[in-house]
Design a protein around this motif. Structure first.
Motif, PDB file in Angstrom:
ATOM      1  N   VAL A   1       1.031  -1.110  -0.716  1.00 39.69           N
ATOM      2  CA  VAL A   1      -0.327   0.025   0.211  1.00 39.69           C
ATOM      3  C   VAL A   1       1.059   1.225   0.391  1.00 39.69           C
ATOM      4  O   VAL A   1       2.151   1.316   1.313  1.00 39.69           O
ATOM      5  CB  VAL A   1      -0.783  -0.345   1.442  1.00 39.69           C
ATOM      6  CG1 VAL A   1      -1.534   1.185   1.407  1.00 39.69           C
ATOM      7  CG2 VAL A   1      -1.709  -1.146   1.093  1.00 39.69           C
ATOM      8  N   THR A   2       0.912   2.167  -1.286  1.00 37.09           N
ATOM      9  CA  THR A   2       1.325   2.927  -0.957  1.00 37.09           C
ATOM     10  C   THR A   2       1.133   4.511  -0.167  1.00 37.09           C
ATOM     11  O   THR A   2      -0.285   4.345  -0.223  1.00 37.09           O
ATOM     12  CB  THR A   2       2.394   3.287  -2.743  1.00 37.09           C
ATOM     13  OG1 THR A   2       0.898   4.100  -3.307  1.00 37.09           O
ATOM     14  CG2 THR A   2       2.101   2.852  -2.981  1.00 37.09           C
ATOM     15  N   GLY A   3       1.151   4.814   0.304  1.00 39.50           N
ATOM     16  CA  GLY A   3       0.471   6.035   1.171  1.00 39.50           C
ATOM     17  C   GLY A   3       0.015   5.581   2.398  1.00 39.50           C
ATOM     18  O   GLY A   3      -0.825   5.942   2.613  1.00 39.50           O
TER      19      GLY A   3
ATOM     20  N   PRO B   1       3.839  -7.908  -5.120  1.00 38.75           N
ATOM     21  CA  PRO B   1       2.723  -8.175  -4.286  1.00 38.75           C
ATOM     22  C   PRO B   1       1.408  -8.883  -5.051  1.00 38.75           C
ATOM     23  O   PRO B   1       1.544  -8.774  -6.209  1.00 38.75           O
ATOM     24  CB  PRO B   1       2.360  -6.851  -4.251  1.00 38.75           C
ATOM     25  CG  PRO B   1       2.698  -6.086  -4.733  1.00 38.75           C
ATOM     26  CD  PRO B   1       4.621  -6.671  -5.260  1.00 38.75           C
ATOM     27  N   ASP B   2       0.677  -9.649  -4.012  1.00 39.65           N
ATOM     28  CA  ASP B   2      -0.889 -10.329  -4.771  1.00 39.65           C
ATOM     29  C   ASP B   2      -1.405  -9.087  -4.988  1.00 39.65           C
ATOM     30  O   ASP B   2      -2.376  -9.156  -6.409  1.00 39.65           O
ATOM     31  CB  ASP B   2      -1.602 -11.031  -4.053  1.00 39.65           C
ATOM     32  CG  ASP B   2       0.020 -12.588  -3.160  1.00 39.65           C
ATOM     33  OD1 ASP B   2      -0.085 -13.180  -4.338  1.00 39.65           O
ATOM     34  OD2 ASP B   2      -0.330 -12.217  -2.426  1.00 39.65           O
ATOM     35  N   ILE B   3      -1.742  -7.729  -4.426  1.00 37.73           N
ATOM     36  CA  ILE B   3      -1.915  -6.456  -4.056  1.00 37.73           C
ATOM     37  C   ILE B   3      -1.097  -5.662  -3.917  1.00 37.73           C
ATOM     38  O   ILE B   3      -0.771  -5.258  -3.457  1.00 37.73           O
ATOM     39  CB  ILE B   3      -3.396  -7.289  -3.354  1.00 37.73           C
ATOM     40  CG1 ILE B   3      -4.167  -7.966  -3.614  1.00 37.73           C
ATOM     41  CG2 ILE B   3      -3.839  -5.481  -3.825  1.00 37.73           C
ATOM     42  CD1 ILE B   3      -5.179  -8.487  -2.422  1.00 37.73           C
ATOM     43  N   LEU B   4      -1.348  -5.148  -5.649  1.00 38.29           N
ATOM     44  CA  LEU B   4      -0.980  -3.511  -5.078  1.00 38.29           C
ATOM     45  C   LEU B   4      -1.966  -2.607  -5.345  1.00 38.29           C
ATOM     46  O   LEU B   4      -2.577  -2.466  -5.821  1.00 38.29           O
ATOM     47  CB  LEU B   4      -0.024  -3.477  -6.546  1.00 38.29           C
ATOM     48  CG  LEU B   4       0.383  -1.998  -6.893  1.00 38.29           C
ATOM     49  CD1 LEU B   4       1.456  -1.913  -5.452  1.00 38.29           C
ATOM     50  CD2 LEU B   4       1.867  -2.099  -7.403  1.00 38.29           C
TER      51      LEU B   4
ATOM     52  N   SER C   1      -2.813 -11.485 -10.223  1.00 39.24           N
ATOM     53  CA  SER C   1      -2.806  -9.646  -9.082  1.00 39.24           C
ATOM     54  C   SER C   1      -3.601  -8.969  -9.365  1.00 39.24           C
ATOM     55  O   SER C   1      -3.829  -9.137 -10.289  1.00 39.24           O
ATOM     56  CB  SER C   1      -0.682  -9.347  -8.891  1.00 39.24           C
ATOM     57  OG  SER C   1       0.041 -10.497  -8.814  1.00 39.24           O
ATOM     58  N   ARG C   2      -4.186  -8.304  -8.370  1.00 44.70           N
ATOM     59  CA  ARG C   2      -4.417  -7.296  -8.591  1.00 44.70           C
ATOM     60  C   ARG C   2      -3.543  -5.803  -8.286  1.00 44.70           C
ATOM     61  O   ARG C   2      -4.182  -5.855  -6.974  1.00 44.70           O
ATOM     62  CB  ARG C   2      -5.566  -7.369  -7.947  1.00 44.70           C
ATOM     63  CG  ARG C   2      -6.343  -8.792  -8.615  1.00 44.70           C
ATOM     64  CD  ARG C   2      -7.843  -8.846  -7.790  1.00 44.70           C
ATOM     65  NE  ARG C   2      -9.002  -7.891  -7.154  1.00 44.70           N
ATOM     66  CZ  ARG C   2     -10.389  -8.067  -6.847  1.00 44.70           C
ATOM     67  NH1 ARG C   2     -10.710  -9.045  -6.128  1.00 44.70           N
ATOM     68  NH2 ARG C   2     -11.081  -7.212  -6.663  1.00 44.70           N
TER      69      ARG C   2
END
Length: 252
Positions: A10-12, A73-76, A124-125
């Motif tokens: 998670v950015t931010g 990552p699996d989720i970005l 991935s998502r």
């Protein structure tokens, strides 16, 4: 998709809406890495939630590629963004007008390109943070609404590239449909509009309906990830009253 043991970047994610999402992800047993610039805020979130952290500028192209490559990552979740300079159109310099383009859109481009070019694993998502300003505009925040609409477009463009390259990576845009107090952007924007109207920020945000504080936002994003009805959507609206609505489906 169950989030248990899924690897999420998670950015931010050290404050505001991003922090609310990180809290929700941790409660669903995801393995979260938070990327942000502020080292003190990162230390706080790491201590409180037990997440991994990386101090980096999201507009640093090399950092985007390095983090995506190292973590895979699996989720970005591309949540990071700058607070726009508020003011009337006739009063903003180009530097102030374009700040969201130089930060939010530039960062979005680099991280999306990293996801496509490395690439992320099949299945991935990538969630791309947009804004309700991308729908109706935001006349006191310069180029912010246009920048957030561009990120919306970029998620759709990225899906096209993913399909052409047979990557099986899904890009989805998240659109909060209200100003949210307790976040840097929400407080700044609500304060500016409320000041122009001679009312308090609290009174101004009531026009959006039921509130959606950062943790409630996080819960709604989690539902986008976990609920099968949202698996193939492209653009999702989030608010306090309606929860999650599909604004554009996979065939839009």
């Amino acid at each position: 998709m169950s989030l248990k043991d899924k690897t999420v970047v998670v950015t931010g994610g050290s404050r505001g809406l991003g922090l609310g999402l990180v809290e929700a992800l941790v409660d669903h047993a995801a393995r979260v890495t938070v990327v942000a610039r502020g080292t003190e805020a990162l230390k706080t979130v790491a201590t409180r939630l037990g997440v991994a952290t990386i101090a980096a500028d999201v507009t640093d192209e090399a950092a985007a590629y390095r983090i995506v490559r190292d973590i895979s990552p699996d989720i970005l979740v591309l949540n990071a963004g700058t607070t726009p300079h508020m003011g009337r159109l006739d009063q903003l310099s180009w530097t102030d007008f374009s700040v969201a383009w130089e930060t939010d859109v530039k960062a979005g481009l680099y991280w999306i390109q990293a996801a496509l070019n490395l690439p992320l694993k099949p299945g991935s998502r990538v969630l791309v943070g947009s804004s309700g300003a991308a729908v109706t505009g935001s006349q006191m925040s310069g180029g912010y609404g246009g920048a957030k609409r561009m990120l919306w477009f970029m998620a759709k463009y990225a899906n096209g590239v993913s399909q052409e390259k047979n990557l099986d990576i899904r890009f989805q845009a998240i659109v909060p449909r209200m100003m949210i107090l307790g976040t840097g952007i929400g407080d700044t924007a609500a304060g500016a509009y409320a000041g122009a109207m001679g009312i308090t920020p609290e009174a101004f945000v009531t026009r959006f309906g039921a509130p959606m504080p950062p943790r409630a936002f996080g819960d709604r994003v989690v539902s986008v990830l976990e609920d099968p009805q949202f698996a193939d959507g492209v653009v999702f609206g989030l608010n306090g009253d309606a929860g999650v609505t599909i604004m554009e489906g996979a065939t839009a």
